[in-house]
Design an enzyme around this catalytic site. Structure first.
Site, PDB file in Angstrom:
ATOM      1  N   GLU A 101      81.156 -56.337  -1.195  1.00 13.07           N
ATOM      2  CA  GLU A 101      80.311 -55.159  -1.438  1.00 13.07           C
ATOM      3  C   GLU A 101      79.582 -55.341  -2.752  1.00 13.07           C
ATOM      4  O   GLU A 101      80.186 -55.740  -3.748  1.00 13.07           O
ATOM      5  CB  GLU A 101      81.130 -53.857  -1.554  1.00 13.07           C
ATOM      6  CG  GLU A 101      81.735 -53.374  -0.276  1.00 13.07           C
ATOM      7  CD  GLU A 101      82.533 -52.073  -0.455  1.00 13.07           C
ATOM      8  OE1 GLU A 101      82.291 -51.324  -1.428  1.00 13.07           O
ATOM      9  OE2 GLU A 101      83.410 -51.830   0.387  1.00 13.07           O
ATOM     10  N   GLU A 156      90.180 -52.261  -1.022  1.00 10.25           N
ATOM     11  CA  GLU A 156      90.393 -51.635  -2.325  1.00 10.25           C
ATOM     12  C   GLU A 156      91.721 -50.901  -2.460  1.00 10.25           C
ATOM     13  O   GLU A 156      91.759 -49.667  -2.597  1.00 10.25           O
ATOM     14  CB  GLU A 156      89.222 -50.693  -2.652  1.00 10.25           C
ATOM     15  CG  GLU A 156      87.893 -51.423  -2.719  1.00 10.25           C
ATOM     16  CD  GLU A 156      86.725 -50.520  -3.126  1.00 10.25           C
ATOM     17  OE1 GLU A 156      86.873 -49.292  -3.086  1.00 10.25           O
ATOM     18  OE2 GLU A 156      85.676 -51.061  -3.484  1.00 10.25           O
TER      19      GLU A 156
END
Ligand code: PNW
Length: 446
Positions: free
Chosen positions: A349, A164
């Protein structure tokens, strides 16, 4: 009929600082998250990752949980400062040894390690040199990655460079909610660029040292206009450029969205053709971290985006205040097929925090998480059927852990962790996920 093909990667995900505890054990160097959490006012309830889930000592027990779930893959991250306490230079054999034992024990159980090289815990020694704003940071990262590629090349064939980059750039350097806690638009813009260069440098190094698959994990979130009016549509497009296309367009299209120069203003550097060529480096797969969508309303006074996100109705909301919106996962997966050339995608995720009850007779009942997972897994199966090259799915997370600025107040786990005893208890969602895996998704039809 089973919804997912033979060889589909079924996993759960964690990260080092969130589960390991003992952040300074065996000669490890402190990380920016260690420092950030020990600076009062940053973390809910003044919590830290000092203990976390004590996975550093309990990793064998935790591999038992993975075995119980029946996953064939486990995504975890390596703490840079355990391996290189100064961030560069001398290797700390004891720190590296922990991950060697972990990898060996996973392989013995038939579980493929999927290693994230960087999940936010930069060594403090590198932060003292500017951290990710330092133009040398991509090389620091590539050198660190090389140590791990050399150590594990024969045994580990799935790698994620950076988790991220948007969260690192924006929450860490623009909003100050994550380590290192900066509020500096110009730093955030440069950090984003250096993270992409770091990713590219590590992928290039892996091409000579490894023979598996390497990618990056992006947090992606559809941006929908709050109301059907032009101003909200434009605001949603600006936020889409900011959250999603910043990294997607760089990696796949060798360009940054023009909106970024407007959003950042003079803080946005002028990137030349060479710089853009260097970040055009998707790797072998793209990791998608999917949680929610945003409903965006124009708000000229809200700088720098001119947009705000509306909170979802409570009945559609998780404990994080994030809307439960499974259709958005299908939408994100569709982008890859429609706009980015249908690369291989892993959902690295997906999951939700809820206010779970304490265990009763050894079990935690979490029907909301089952509903969340089932609807998102169905969306994933539909995307597969529509031709998206989806190779795997990882639940965030194996167990309740240190949820960054939220401390331990938000529980994302399939296993409940007692904060006093650190004992793990299965939630009903763990049993559900086990049945999904055991039937290759056939139970999703029920
Ligand atoms: C991800 N946002 O973080 C991380 O990869 C995990 O470490 C974390 O525990 C998980 O999601 C749950 O939060 C995010 O504000 C944090 O958009 C914040 C955002 C997105 C992802």
């Amino acid at each position: 009929m089973s919804a997912f093909p033979e060889g589909f990667c079924w996993g759960v995900a964690t990260s080092a600082y969130q589960i390991e505890g003992s952040p300074l054990a065996d000669g490890a160097g402190p990380s920016i998250w260690h420092r950030f959490a020990h600076t009062p006012g940053h973390i809910a309830d003044g919590e830290t990752g000092n203990i976390a889930c004590n996975h550093y000592q309990r990793y064998l027990e935790d591999i038992g949980l993975l075995h119980e779930l029946g996953v064939n893959a486990y995504r975890f991250s390596i703490a840079w400062g355990r391996v290189l306490p100064e961030g560069r230079g001398a290797i700390n054999r004891k720190g590296l040894g922990f991950y060697q034992r972990l990898v060996d024990a996973l392989l013995e159980r038939g579980i493929s390690p999927v290693i994230t090289l960087y999940h936010w815990d930069l060594p403090m020694a590198l932060q003292d040199r500017g951290g990710w704003i330092n133009p040398d940071s991509p090389q620091w990262f590539a050198d660190y990655a090389e140590v791990l590629f050399r150590t594990f090349a024969d045994r580990v064939t799935s790698w994620i460079t950076i988790n991220e980059p948007w969260v690192i750039a924006v929450l860490g350097h623009l909003e100050g909610r994550h380590a290192p806690g900066w509020r500096d638009p110009s730093a955030a813009a440069r950090v984003g660029h250096h993270l992409l260069l770091a990713h590219a440098a590590a992928v290039a190094s892996y091409r000579t040292l490894g023979h598996g698959q390497i990618g990056i994990a992006l947090n992606l979130e559809p941006q929908h206009p709050a109301y059907p009016k032009a101003a909200d549509l434009l605001a949603a497009q600006r936020r889409d450029a900011f959250v999603n296309r910043w990294f997607l367009d760089a990696l796949f299209l060798a360009s940054y969205p023009i909106e970024l120069a407007q959003i950042f203003g003079p803080a946005w550097p002028k990137f030349g053709a060479v710089a853009l060529d260097q970040i055009h480096y998707p790797g072998d797969f793209i990791g998608v971290n999917y949680y929610t969508r945003a409903r965006v309303a124009a708000a000229p006074e809200a700088k720098p985006l001119g947009a705000i996100c509306l909170p979802p109705p409570r009945e559609k909301s998780t404990a994080m205040g994030w809307e439960i919106y499974p259709e958005g996962l299908g939408e994100v997966l569709g982008w890859f097929k429609e706009r980015y050339g249908n690369p291989r995608v892993l959902i690295t995720e997906n999951g939700a925090a809820f206010a779970d009850p304490a265990p009763c007779a050894g079990l935690v009942l979490d029907p909301q998480r089952i509903v969340y997972l089932r609807s998102h897994l169905r969306a994933a199966a539909q995307a597969l059927a529509a031709g998206v090259d989806l190779g795997g799915y990882f639940v965030w997370s194996l167990m309740d852990n240190f949820e960054w600025a939220e401390g331990y107040s938000k529980r994302f786990g399939l296993y409940w962790v007692d904060r006093q005893t650190l004992q793990r208890y299965p939630k009903s969602s763990a049993h559900f996920y086990r049945s999904v895996i055991a039937t290759q998704g056939a139970v999703l039809a029920d």
